[in-house]
Scaffold this motif. Sequence first.
Motif, PDB file in Angstrom:
ATOM      1  N   ARG A 304       0.826  -1.204   0.000  1.00  0.00           N
ATOM      2  CA  ARG A 304       0.000   0.000   0.000  1.00  0.00           C
ATOM      3  C   ARG A 304       0.857   1.248   0.000  1.00  0.00           C
ATOM      4  NH1 ARG A 304      -3.010  -3.083   3.837  1.00  0.00           N
ATOM      5  NH2 ARG A 304      -2.045  -1.915   5.558  1.00  0.00           N
ATOM      6  N   ARG A 305       1.947   1.215   0.794  1.00  0.00           N
ATOM      7  CA  ARG A 305       2.850   2.367   0.852  1.00  0.00           C
ATOM      8  C   ARG A 305       3.489   2.611  -0.518  1.00  0.00           C
ATOM      9  NH1 ARG A 305       5.801   0.527   4.364  1.00  0.00           N
ATOM     10  NH2 ARG A 305       4.695   1.338   6.159  1.00  0.00           N
ATOM     11  N   ALA A 306       3.874   1.516  -1.194  1.00  0.00           N
ATOM     12  CA  ALA A 306       4.490   1.661  -2.523  1.00  0.00           C
ATOM     13  C   ALA A 306       3.480   2.240  -3.511  1.00  0.00           C
ATOM     14  CB  ALA A 306       5.001   0.310  -3.008  1.00  0.00           C
ATOM     15  N   ARG A 309       3.095   5.821  -2.797  1.00  0.00           N
ATOM     16  CA  ARG A 309       4.275   6.549  -3.256  1.00  0.00           C
ATOM     17  C   ARG A 309       4.228   6.759  -4.770  1.00  0.00           C
ATOM     18  NH1 ARG A 309       7.714   3.809  -0.593  1.00  0.00           N
ATOM     19  NH2 ARG A 309       8.164   2.254  -2.191  1.00  0.00           N
ATOM     20  N   ARG A 310       3.816   5.688  -5.506  1.00  0.00           N
ATOM     21  CA  ARG A 310       3.719   5.839  -6.964  1.00  0.00           C
ATOM     22  C   ARG A 310       2.642   6.854  -7.338  1.00  0.00           C
ATOM     23  NH1 ARG A 310       4.600   0.155  -6.837  1.00  0.00           N
ATOM     24  NH2 ARG A 310       2.356  -0.243  -6.910  1.00  0.00           N
ATOM     25  N   ALA A 316       2.368  14.385  -8.474  1.00  0.00           N
ATOM     26  CA  ALA A 316       3.355  15.478  -8.522  1.00  0.00           C
ATOM     27  C   ALA A 316       3.767  15.763  -9.961  1.00  0.00           C
ATOM     28  CB  ALA A 316       4.572  15.119  -7.677  1.00  0.00           C
ATOM     29  N   LEU A 317       3.959  14.681 -10.752  1.00  0.00           N
ATOM     30  CA  LEU A 317       4.336  14.862 -12.159  1.00  0.00           C
ATOM     31  C   LEU A 317       3.237  15.582 -12.924  1.00  0.00           C
ATOM     32  CD1 LEU A 317       6.246  14.317 -14.522  1.00  0.00           C
ATOM     33  CD2 LEU A 317       5.145  12.082 -14.801  1.00  0.00           C
ATOM     34  N   LEU A 318       1.976  15.174 -12.677  1.00  0.00           N
ATOM     35  CA  LEU A 318       0.867  15.826 -13.364  1.00  0.00           C
ATOM     36  C   LEU A 318       0.763  17.298 -12.976  1.00  0.00           C
ATOM     37  CD1 LEU A 318      -1.884  13.045 -13.143  1.00  0.00           C
ATOM     38  CD2 LEU A 318      -0.551  13.730 -15.150  1.00  0.00           C
ATOM     39  N   ILE A 319       0.992  17.593 -11.699  1.00  0.00           N
ATOM     40  CA  ILE A 319       0.950  18.984 -11.242  1.00  0.00           C
ATOM     41  C   ILE A 319       2.045  19.794 -11.919  1.00  0.00           C
ATOM     42  CG2 ILE A 319       1.325  20.485  -9.249  1.00  0.00           C
ATOM     43  CD1 ILE A 319      -0.083  18.340  -7.554  1.00  0.00           C
TER      44      ILE A 319
END
Length: 412
Positions: A304-306, A309-310, A316-319
């Motif tokens: 779930r953490r991975a 994170r993805r 973040a990339l889309l932003i």
Amino acid sequence: MVFQGSSAAISHTGKVRSNNQDSGYSGSNLFVVADGMGGHAGGDVASSLAIHRMTELDQPFPTPADAEHALRDALSDTAAELIDTVARRPELAGMGTTVSALIMVDDYAVIGHIGDSRIYLYRDGELTQITTDHTFVQRLVDSGRITPEEARYHPRRSVLMRVLGDMDPDPEIDTFIMPTQDGDRWLLCSDGLSGVVGDAHTDRTLALGMPPARTADALLKQALDGGAPDNVTVVIVDVGGQHPVFTGTPTIVGSALNPVGAVAPAGRPARSNWLHPVRQAANEPTHFEPAAEFLEELIEEDRRRARRRRLGWLAALLIVLAGIGLALFAGYNWTQTRYYVGADDDSVVIYRGVQQSIGPISLSSVYEDTNIVLADLSDFDRQTVEATISARSLSDAEQIVERLRPTPEAGG
């Protein structure tokens, strides 16, 4: 024969905890680090029992194989002793300890290991971790799911998969034999050192060639400078070398200095779960040895953490891409409020935009063809137009065109 070399041991409570659950031993042939766990007193008792149980191994062995067999038996006997101790003192339930041990036999090092304390070898200018951490994150590293660097900061980096404790009478212990040589420098340490001081810093310190005691002091100082949230224990063993041969009495450090172990406080509840994040409070439980069902829970939690994170990276990339797009859009809109006068084939033209391009994309376009023929202009005006004339606004561009427009008399 008796080991020919020099050694030193040191242990420190650290800057957060108020009691030392680590133990260390530096003898004539035997060298051990044990990191206890299980609450305020249980860890003290476990690591102390392990060290005192193993001191009988500090003797010359006929062969490395004999030493390895004795080491394995001693570690198994330690597990049995921990179980017996808890049977007599139920308030210590849940205690356990890591053990990393080294026995020197002739030109060989006999190694026994369980837990996340470590044994390193510094040889010919290169530092190598000899033991493998029996931790949850090490399994993730081994399976390729995270990198060693990510493991250093993983929130479950101190979850132990194997440990000497009061629940397993037949623990799975790593033992093996390695050749050693003059000039080798061995480092045994608890995770209070390896979890704070990176291997690169440890490498540089061992490379200085200081005597074992000064080297141990230097490594401890680095751990303390790094915050030392856990107990720190260091044992340095030099094979041969320039420093005086170790001939004194064995050195015992940490909680093993108390031969009977710490006394547990009255009414202390039994524990079987141990965790220790890097900065948690003193006297909190220090490790955890999970049951099988809890391991599955940890693995699912890591998945779930991975995923989070993805998704976080994707968001973040889309932003960022959206920000770049908005900036480009705003920049392009601004260019469309600019005007200049220039030439297009054989006539004078008003352009909207700026005189730049982004790759094949022009940032200007023809706004108005003035029908003024370049050939009708003076040489100076024609060269000026061909070099382009910037305008402050559309009306300014139109005024420039009117100034350039030939009069009927000039045309006749």
